[in-house]
Design an enzyme around this catalytic site. Sequence first.
Site, PDB file in Angstrom:
ATOM      1  N   CYS A 307       0.826  -1.218   0.000  1.00  0.00           N
ATOM      2  CA  CYS A 307       0.000   0.000   0.000  1.00  0.00           C
ATOM      3  C   CYS A 307       0.855   1.261   0.000  1.00  0.00           C
ATOM      4  O   CYS A 307       2.043   1.242   0.343  1.00  0.00           O
ATOM      5  CB  CYS A 307      -0.945  -0.004   1.213  1.00  0.00           C
ATOM      6  SG  CYS A 307      -0.237   0.621   2.749  1.00  0.00           S
ATOM      7  N   CYS A 310       2.654   1.980   3.357  1.00  0.00           N
ATOM      8  CA  CYS A 310       3.821   1.145   3.670  1.00  0.00           C
ATOM      9  C   CYS A 310       4.987   1.419   2.738  1.00  0.00           C
ATOM     10  O   CYS A 310       6.143   1.184   3.081  1.00  0.00           O
ATOM     11  CB  CYS A 310       3.451  -0.325   3.617  1.00  0.00           C
ATOM     12  SG  CYS A 310       2.410  -0.797   5.015  1.00  0.00           S
ATOM     13  N   HIS A 336      -3.900   1.867   4.692  1.00  0.00           N
ATOM     14  CA  HIS A 336      -3.230   0.593   4.967  1.00  0.00           C
ATOM     15  C   HIS A 336      -4.236  -0.505   5.346  1.00  0.00           C
ATOM     16  O   HIS A 336      -4.207  -1.607   4.798  1.00  0.00           O
ATOM     17  CB  HIS A 336      -2.191   0.722   6.090  1.00  0.00           C
ATOM     18  CG  HIS A 336      -1.690  -0.625   6.521  1.00  0.00           C
ATOM     19  ND1 HIS A 336      -0.787  -1.358   5.763  1.00  0.00           N
ATOM     20  CD2 HIS A 336      -2.035  -1.409   7.569  1.00  0.00           C
ATOM     21  CE1 HIS A 336      -0.579  -2.531   6.346  1.00  0.00           C
ATOM     22  NE2 HIS A 336      -1.338  -2.593   7.437  1.00  0.00           N
TER      23      HIS A 336
END
Length: 372
Positions: A307, A310, A336
Site C-alpha cells: 500500500c 507502507c 493501509h
Amino acid sequence: MAVRIEVLKEDNRTRARLGKLHTPHGVIETPVFMPVGTQATVKTMTPEELKDLGAGIILSNTYHLFLRPGHELIREAGGLHAFMHWDGAILTDSGGFQVFSLGDLRKITEEGVEFRSHLDGSKKFLSPEIATQVQMALGSDIVMAFDECTPYPATRDYAKASLERTTRWLKRCQETLTTTDRQALFGIVQGSMYEDLRKQSAAEITELDLPGYAVGGLSVGEPKELMYEVLDYTVPLLPKDKPRYLMGVGSPDALIEGVMRGIDMFDCVLPTRIARNGTALTRYGKLVVRNAESAHDFSPIDPTCDCYTCKNYSRAYLRHLIKADEILGLRLMTIHNLRFLTNLMSEIRAAIKENRLPEYREKFFYEYGYLK
Ligand SMILES: CNc1nc2cc3nc[nH]c(=O)c3cc2[nH]1
C-alpha cells in the site's frame, strides 16, 4: 438488472466458494470485504482512492442518511452514487440494527420502530415500507430488508417472536418494491443462537426466492466460537446459487472462518475505525502504531504490504501524526487497513482457486499469532 452471483468454484474440503457478484454497478469477485461508508463516505477516503485500493462495493447506512441529510435530498442529487461520486456498487443496510444500537429506542410495534434520533433527540419512525422507500431513493444496488437484529442473549420465546416479525416485515419490504426493484432485495435470517429457530427463519425467508440472503443477528457480542457454530448449521440452509452475506464481520480471522463456512460477502467498521485510532492490521497481528515501541521505528507498518502508506511512511511518522491528531494520520492508517483487507480477500480467493484454503488458514493463523 438483477443482482446475482456466478459461483465459479466450490472448495473440495470446505464450504468456501469462489464467485462473481453481478450488480448494476459492476462485477465484484467474491469472497469480498465491503468497506463501510456510513454517512455517504468511507471515512477519509476519496472514491478514487477506494478504487485504487481494490474496493468494488461499499456499504452505506439508511438510518444515518435518513436522519442526515435526508433521502429526499439525495434523491434530488440523483441518488447516492451521484451524490458521493462513487460509481461502484453500494449495499445499504436497512436501519433496523442502527436504530437498536444508536437511536434512543422508544418502541417496537408490528408497524415499525419509533425512536429518537441520536443527532438531536427528535422523534422518528422507521417501518419496512419507509426503510425500503428510503433505499430506493438512495438508488442502492443491494437493498437490505428491514429486520430486527435479535439482541444477544435472547430467550427462545423472544427470538421466535422476533424472527417471525422479521419475516412479516420482509414481505412488506417486498410488496413495497416494484417487480424489477425486487431483484435488489436481500432477506436477513434471524433466530438468534437456536438451531431450530434459524431453520425456521431460513425456511421462511428463502421461500420468497430473493436475489441474496444475509445471516443477521451475529457479531452482536457473542463469543466467536458461537458465531461459527451458528454459521455451521445456518449457511447450508441457504441456496447455493445465491450470495450469502454475513453482516458486521469482521476481523481477519473471522473473515477466513466465515469464508470456510460458505459466506461470500462481509462488512465491518472495525478496520477503518481502529485505523483512525492508530491500530494497523498486519499479517503478524495488530500493530498499535501509537504505542511508544514505534517512536524510533523507521520501518513501514508491514514491509510485505504494497500500500501507499507502507511504501512511503515509517511507523515513527505515523505514530507522530496520530498522537498529534493530524488528519493525514487518519488517512494513511485507513489506506493501509483497507488495502490489507482487500489483499487478504484476494489471497483467500487464490487459495480457494488452488485448493489450498485450509493450509492458507493454518499459515495465516500461525503468523497472525492465533495458533500459539
Ligand atoms: C457489527 N455487527 C453487526 N452489524 C450488523 C448489522 C445488521 N443489520 C441488519 N440485521 C442484522 O441482524 C445485523 C447484524 C449485525 N451485526
